[in-house]
Design a protein around this motif. Structure first.
Motif, mmCIF file in Angstrom:
data_model
loop_
_atom_site.group_PDB
_atom_site.id
_atom_site.type_symbol
_atom_site.label_atom_id
_atom_site.label_comp_id
_atom_site.label_asym_id
_atom_site.label_seq_id
_atom_site.Cartn_x
_atom_site.Cartn_y
_atom_site.Cartn_z
ATOM 1 N N ARG A 124 0.854 -1.189 0.000
ATOM 2 C CA ARG A 124 0.000 0.000 0.000
ATOM 3 C C ARG A 124 0.895 1.246 0.000
ATOM 4 O O ARG A 124 1.705 1.440 0.902
ATOM 5 N N VAL A 125 0.728 2.064 -1.022
ATOM 6 C CA VAL A 125 1.543 3.276 -1.189
ATOM 7 C C VAL A 125 0.616 4.475 -1.081
ATOM 8 O O VAL A 125 -0.347 4.595 -1.839
ATOM 9 N N LYS A 126 0.939 5.384 -0.166
ATOM 10 C CA LYS A 126 0.059 6.528 0.102
ATOM 11 C C LYS A 126 0.859 7.812 0.229
ATOM 12 O O LYS A 126 1.942 7.831 0.829
ATOM 13 N N SER A 128 2.331 11.145 1.494
ATOM 14 C CA SER A 128 2.733 11.629 2.827
ATOM 15 C C SER A 128 3.242 10.510 3.736
ATOM 16 O O SER A 128 3.764 10.795 4.816
ATOM 17 N N ASP A 129 3.095 9.246 3.336
ATOM 18 C CA ASP A 129 3.662 8.159 4.135
ATOM 19 C C ASP A 129 5.165 8.092 3.944
ATOM 20 O O ASP A 129 5.699 8.508 2.899
ATOM 21 N N GLU A 130 5.856 7.545 4.928
ATOM 22 C CA GLU A 130 7.289 7.311 4.802
ATOM 23 C C GLU A 130 7.535 5.904 4.290
ATOM 24 O O GLU A 130 6.919 4.937 4.759
ATOM 25 N N LEU A 131 8.420 5.784 3.307
ATOM 26 C CA LEU A 131 8.746 4.483 2.730
ATOM 27 C C LEU A 131 10.120 4.563 2.091
ATOM 28 O O LEU A 131 10.327 5.314 1.140
ATOM 29 N N VAL A 183 9.859 10.315 2.082
ATOM 30 C CA VAL A 183 8.429 10.635 2.143
ATOM 31 C C VAL A 183 7.837 10.621 0.739
ATOM 32 O O VAL A 183 8.403 11.208 -0.189
ATOM 33 N N ASP A 202 -4.187 9.693 -4.450
ATOM 34 C CA ASP A 202 -3.671 9.783 -3.088
ATOM 35 C C ASP A 202 -2.998 8.505 -2.628
ATOM 36 O O ASP A 202 -2.098 8.535 -1.792
ATOM 37 N N GLU A 203 -3.462 7.375 -3.163
ATOM 38 C CA GLU A 203 -2.868 6.107 -2.745
ATOM 39 C C GLU A 203 -3.136 5.027 -3.788
ATOM 40 O O GLU A 203 -4.027 5.154 -4.622
ATOM 41 N N THR A 205 -2.822 0.476 -4.061
ATOM 42 C CA THR A 205 -2.456 -0.803 -3.472
ATOM 43 C C THR A 205 -1.949 -1.716 -4.575
ATOM 44 O O THR A 205 -2.653 -1.968 -5.551
#
Length: 325
Positions: A124-126, A128-131, A183, A202-203, A205
């Motif tokens: 799941r890639v969104k 503002s998430d950190e990855l 980010v 925004d995201e 999967t």
């Protein structure tokens, strides 16, 4: 009487189903399935028959304003099929997007992702998430994705600096993930030919591009919904609901429809489109006939032929059919 009311008579006679239903010839089987508003699993004999049944059933569902989604579950065949198969499980069991699933007898013999395992493996890639990009790459490799210089097909990814391109195994277009450090700053769907952006999202999967090592058979996963079998399937489980395209007296219930064969309506039984006029005139005046044309021009041509023969044949838009009568 309106077209939708005539269909309602058919619906009340056939739902719910028990045992065996006969005389679902031609498009009647698809019409029957389109009347069901609750999820089901339908097993056809071959992949080609299953695909065609999905298309026909979805057509009637739109016509009858049935919002139930109809999905084709393919047999395993590379990353494309793996993505489709995983996506159906994800939507049905994780997103709770209830749908009807139509598949082939061959597909019933291949395990599917278990919902809990799929939820854990899907990436799941969104925004503002950190990855960390290194972690994302390892994750993609673990679910069957291949690194390439430039993505050209499903199940591939590429990394160039702070840009990660992924072509999801269940998607129609690749996505571009842009990072600012670790980010996720932006996610875009882009065109594979022009490389131009189609839309910001925004995201997303990312479904696996491989089949599960420890999966579960479709009949087990979908045990909570009705399973229907085409009578064309050679080995049908005992006690299964069987839908037959043949007119058989005795065992089971009759769908209450007369077969199209022998009426002179089918193309192989008449001489060109003009023969259709005589065939329709032989039917009872109470019979309402719906002819679906591939184009507006073809519809107008058939209308003119029928009207020349004295048959009223208005051309309707798709949305007008249910209330016509």
């Amino acid at each position: 009487m309106r077209f939708i009311d005539l269909i309602g008579r058919f619906s009340s006679r056939l739902i719910p189903v028990k045992g065996r239903i006969n005389n679902l010839a031609g498009s009647s089987l698809a019409l029957f399935l389109s009347l069901r508003e609750a999820p089901f699993l339908m097993v056809e004999n071959t992949e080609e028959q299953a695909r065609r049944l999905v298309e026909d059933t979805a057509f009637f569902a739109r016509l009858l304003k049935n919002d139930l989604r109809h999905c084709f579950l393919p047999s395993p065949d590379g990353s494309d099929a793996a993505g489709e198969r995983a996506n159906i499980i994800y939507k049905f069991f994780i997103e709770k997007d209830q749908s009807a699933v139509i598949t082939s007898n061959d597909s019933m013999g291949h395990p599917l992702w278990k919902p809990d395992a799929l939820k854990a493996e899907a990436l799941r890639v969104k925004v503002s998430d950190e990855l960390e990009r290194a972690d994302a790459e390892e994750w993609l490799k673990s679910i069957g994705y291949a690194r390439v210089p430039l993505v050209a097909g499903k199940g591939q990814y590429s990394i160039r600096g702070f840009i990660l391109d992924i072509f999801p195994s269940s998607g129609d277009n690749p996505v571009r993930v842009e990072f600012f450090g670790d980010v996720i700053e932006n996610i875009r769907i882009f065109d594979i030919e022009t490389q131009r952006s189609i839309a910001d999202i925004d995201e997303v999967t990312i479904m696996p591009a491989v089949e599960p090592e420890d999966g579960e058979a479709p009949e087990g996963l979908f045990s909570g919904i009705p399973t229907l079998y085409s009578s064309a399937v050679e080995e049908i489980p005992e006690g299964a609901v069987v839908l037959s395209r043949h007119s058989i007296s005795g065992e089971g219930e009759d769908a209450g429809l007369f077969p199209m064969g022998g009426l002179g309506i089918l193309q192989e039984e008449r001489e060109g489109v003009y023969g259709l006029t005589d065939a329709l005139k032989r039917l009872s005046p109470e019979v309402m006939t719906l002819i679906v044309s591939s184009s507006h021009g073809q519809a107008e041509r058939i209308k003119q032929v029928l009207m020349d023969g004295g048959i009223v044949a208005p051309v309707l838009d798709f949305v007008e059919v249910p209330d016509y009568g």
